[in-house]
Enzyme design. Sequence first.
Site, PDB file in Angstrom:
ATOM      1  N   ARG A 160      -5.285  -1.736   9.213  1.00 27.91           N
ATOM      2  CA  ARG A 160      -5.182  -3.197   9.085  1.00 27.91           C
ATOM      3  C   ARG A 160      -5.403  -3.837  10.442  1.00 27.91           C
ATOM      4  NH1 ARG A 160      -0.340  -6.627   6.344  1.00 27.91           N
ATOM      5  NH2 ARG A 160       0.662  -5.929   8.251  1.00 27.91           N
TER       6      ARG A 160
ATOM      7  N   ASP B 148       2.701  -0.187  11.869  1.00 26.34           N
ATOM      8  CA  ASP B 148       2.696  -1.513  12.489  1.00 26.34           C
ATOM      9  C   ASP B 148       3.978  -2.309  12.259  1.00 26.34           C
ATOM     10  OD1 ASP B 148       2.377  -1.918   9.777  1.00 26.34           O
ATOM     11  OD2 ASP B 148       0.748  -3.372   9.965  1.00 26.34           O
TER      12      ASP B 148
ATOM     13  N   VAL C 130      18.025   7.967  -3.849  1.00 27.76           N
ATOM     14  CA  VAL C 130      18.683   8.283  -5.121  1.00 27.76           C
ATOM     15  C   VAL C 130      19.762   9.340  -4.940  1.00 27.76           C
ATOM     16  CG1 VAL C 130      18.329   9.255  -7.429  1.00 27.76           C
ATOM     17  CG2 VAL C 130      16.687   7.606  -6.501  1.00 27.76           C
TER      18      VAL C 130
ATOM     19  N   GLY D 166       0.830  -1.208   0.000  1.00 28.59           N
ATOM     20  CA  GLY D 166       0.000   0.000   0.000  1.00 28.59           C
ATOM     21  C   GLY D 166       0.859   1.250   0.000  1.00 28.59           C
TER      22      GLY D 166
ATOM     23  N   ARG E 143       0.570  -5.450  -5.801  1.00 30.99           N
ATOM     24  CA  ARG E 143       0.615  -6.695  -5.042  1.00 30.99           C
ATOM     25  C   ARG E 143       1.222  -7.768  -5.940  1.00 30.99           C
ATOM     26  NH1 ARG E 143      -0.306  -4.590  -0.018  1.00 30.99           N
ATOM     27  NH2 ARG E 143      -2.228  -3.358   0.018  1.00 30.99           N
TER      28      ARG E 143
ATOM     29  N   ASP F  60      -0.048   2.395   8.518  1.00 33.28           N
ATOM     30  CA  ASP F  60      -0.562   1.614   9.643  1.00 33.28           C
ATOM     31  C   ASP F  60       0.302   1.719  10.897  1.00 33.28           C
ATOM     32  OD1 ASP F  60      -2.510   0.769   7.865  1.00 33.28           O
ATOM     33  OD2 ASP F  60      -1.434  -1.071   7.353  1.00 33.28           O
TER      34      ASP F  60
ATOM     35  N   ASP G 117       4.653  -4.449   6.033  1.00 37.62           N
ATOM     36  CA  ASP G 117       4.978  -5.801   6.466  1.00 37.62           C
ATOM     37  C   ASP G 117       5.192  -6.756   5.292  1.00 37.62           C
ATOM     38  OD1 ASP G 117       5.032  -7.949   8.656  1.00 37.62           O
ATOM     39  OD2 ASP G 117       3.438  -8.664   7.347  1.00 37.62           O
TER      40      ASP G 117
END
Length: 319
Positions: free
Chosen positions: A171, A129, A24, A11, A72, A127, A103
Amino acid sequence: MKRIGVLTSGGDSPGMNAAVRAVVRKAIFHGLEVYGVYQGYSGLINGNIEKLELGSVGDIIHRGGTKLLSARCPEFKTLEGQMKGIEQLKKFGIEGLVVIGGDGSYQGAKKLTEHGYPCVGVPGTIDNDIPGTDFTIGFDTALNTVIDAIDKIRDTATSHERTYVIEVMGRNAGDIALWAGLADGAETILIPECDYDMDDIISRLTRGSERGKKHSIIVVAEGVGSAIEIGKVIEEKTNFDTRVTVLGHVQRGGSPSAADRVLASRLGARAVELLMEGKGGRCVGIQNNKLVDHDIIEALAQKHELDKGMYQLSQELSI
């Protein structure tokens, strides 16, 4: 190490572009060549790779999303897909890879590390996380987007004397809900890390109404469940005029905050330094405002910990 690559995966989050820019320009400053991998691990497998110059990352530090695009890629979860990716990296002579993402992106970098390919993970997800860092790139911007939305919703809640249930992203983590709920004075915050009692929520709303409170805000992290269903239960049990708002992907877009731009720049540059030092299999982060790095395999074995003290504070302040 003379030639490195950079990709963004999973995401998108505000600040990813700032991180790409930092990778860069830091690399070029030190005489390295940099190659951008477009469309994440999917682009890696397909060889969608091109050399990046200083001008390639001009005018992107303030833009949301990611210049390198994202996708994805279930194929990269397989050994065959991972080997295809490594073949492409070798084909382009790329000796080390910076992976910017959450993750799932880290899991891909972990696999490359296990195959002996030097990777450094940079935490980019709204998130918040990712283990091994206090904050991830994009969290601050998303948080402020949510706060702005709740501020606006509270105006309507006040005017129409309604109860609003607001679902936010995250999430399986409750950081966005907790921080936004505390910052906005929400009456109730529901997060996956803490159990909740619907009867207690109803009692809190009822007590508030009895002392003259005309409106309430309830923030629900998506990992808890459907805000729509929670809203239905509240309206059925209280007979209060209840509305539900699911903020959705608006939380992932927009120009990154100053905090995210600075964080992304620091983390992206540090990732390049690690590769220059010959250190792969690492992930960078920030803890107590100090840059840190960890073994990526060990980091992913840990679990992100939400600040339960903040959750307790939110309950104490919303009596």
